[in-house]
Design an enzyme around this catalytic site. Structure first.
Site, PDB file in Angstrom:
ATOM      1  N   TYR A  79     -12.229  -2.570  -3.269  1.00  0.00           N
ATOM      2  CA  TYR A  79     -12.798  -2.559  -1.916  1.00  0.00           C
ATOM      3  C   TYR A  79     -14.325  -2.588  -1.928  1.00  0.00           C
ATOM      4  O   TYR A  79     -14.948  -2.194  -0.946  1.00  0.00           O
ATOM      5  CB  TYR A  79     -12.289  -1.341  -1.145  1.00  0.00           C
ATOM      6  CG  TYR A  79     -10.825  -1.438  -0.779  1.00  0.00           C
ATOM      7  CD1 TYR A  79     -10.373  -2.425   0.089  1.00  0.00           C
ATOM      8  CD2 TYR A  79      -9.899  -0.542  -1.294  1.00  0.00           C
ATOM      9  CE1 TYR A  79      -9.040  -2.522   0.429  1.00  0.00           C
ATOM     10  CE2 TYR A  79      -8.554  -0.626  -0.955  1.00  0.00           C
ATOM     11  CZ  TYR A  79      -8.128  -1.618  -0.097  1.00  0.00           C
ATOM     12  OH  TYR A  79      -6.812  -1.709   0.255  1.00  0.00           O
ATOM     13  N   LYS A  87       0.831  -1.203   0.000  1.00  0.00           N
ATOM     14  CA  LYS A  87       0.000   0.000   0.000  1.00  0.00           C
ATOM     15  C   LYS A  87       0.872   1.262   0.000  1.00  0.00           C
ATOM     16  O   LYS A  87       2.095   1.185   0.183  1.00  0.00           O
ATOM     17  CB  LYS A  87      -0.915  -0.021   1.225  1.00  0.00           C
ATOM     18  CG  LYS A  87      -1.930  -1.155   1.208  1.00  0.00           C
ATOM     19  CD  LYS A  87      -2.763  -1.116   2.482  1.00  0.00           C
ATOM     20  CE  LYS A  87      -3.779  -2.228   2.542  1.00  0.00           C
ATOM     21  NZ  LYS A  87      -4.577  -2.166   3.777  1.00  0.00           N
ATOM     22  N   HIS A 103      -1.723  -5.454   1.562  1.00  0.00           N
ATOM     23  CA  HIS A 103      -2.982  -6.185   1.372  1.00  0.00           C
ATOM     24  C   HIS A 103      -2.641  -7.554   0.810  1.00  0.00           C
ATOM     25  O   HIS A 103      -1.760  -7.683  -0.039  1.00  0.00           O
ATOM     26  CB  HIS A 103      -3.894  -5.454   0.381  1.00  0.00           C
ATOM     27  CG  HIS A 103      -5.013  -6.318  -0.100  1.00  0.00           C
ATOM     28  ND1 HIS A 103      -6.183  -6.478   0.620  1.00  0.00           N
ATOM     29  CD2 HIS A 103      -5.127  -7.112  -1.197  1.00  0.00           C
ATOM     30  CE1 HIS A 103      -6.982  -7.321  -0.042  1.00  0.00           C
ATOM     31  NE2 HIS A 103      -6.359  -7.721  -1.135  1.00  0.00           N
TER      32      HIS A 103
END
Length: 150
Positions: A49, A9, A115
């Protein structure tokens, strides 16, 4: 061989942890099948997401993931999805075990560095979202006999 999607990220990129994270996956014996440094569009972030769109933190999460480059990767190996999640550690870095990526480098839950797909089906969806087939490389490593009983 199983595949998983891993993303460093923006906070991991900004903190210069990309090499350390790649090193951990390579040292584990996983094989890199795709890698790219990229800026994330709002559209891609929202698709990625999508399962969190009803959460209060969703707008901030999308804004954060678009705030700086990320490193998107596909890793391949035996049981790579579950093992990667163990290597990454708990979402909250304060609860992540020492030796995990988040346990060693994480500071706050909203800045948790990395992630990783949480299931094979999720990995397949995320890989297709972030990579075209042409961007993935199928290759044989000479390490396989040293890693797996063939």
């Amino acid at each position: 061989m199983e595949r998983t999607f891993i993303m460093v990220k923006p906070d991991g990129v900004q903190r210069n942890l990309v090499g350390e994270i790649i090193r951990r996956f390579e040292n584990k014996g996983f094989k890199l099948a795709g890698l790219k440094l990229m800026s994330v569009s709002q559209e891609l972030a929202e698709k990625h997401y999508d399962s969190l769109k009803d959460k209060a933190f969703f707008p901030g999460l999308v804004k954060f993931i678009c705030s700086s480059p990320v490193v998107a990767m596909v890793w391949e190996g035996d049981n790579v999805v579950v093992t990667s999640r163990q290597m990454i550690g708990a979402t909250n870095p304060h609860a992540a075990a020492p030796g995990t990526i988040r346990g060693d480098f994480g500071v706050a839950v909203g800045r948790n560095l990395i992630h990783g797909s949480d299931a094979i089906e999720t990995a397949q969806r995320e890989i297709a979202l972030w990579f075209s087939e042409a961007e993935l490389v199928t290759w044989e490593t000479t390490l396989n006999p040293w890693l797996y009983e063939l």
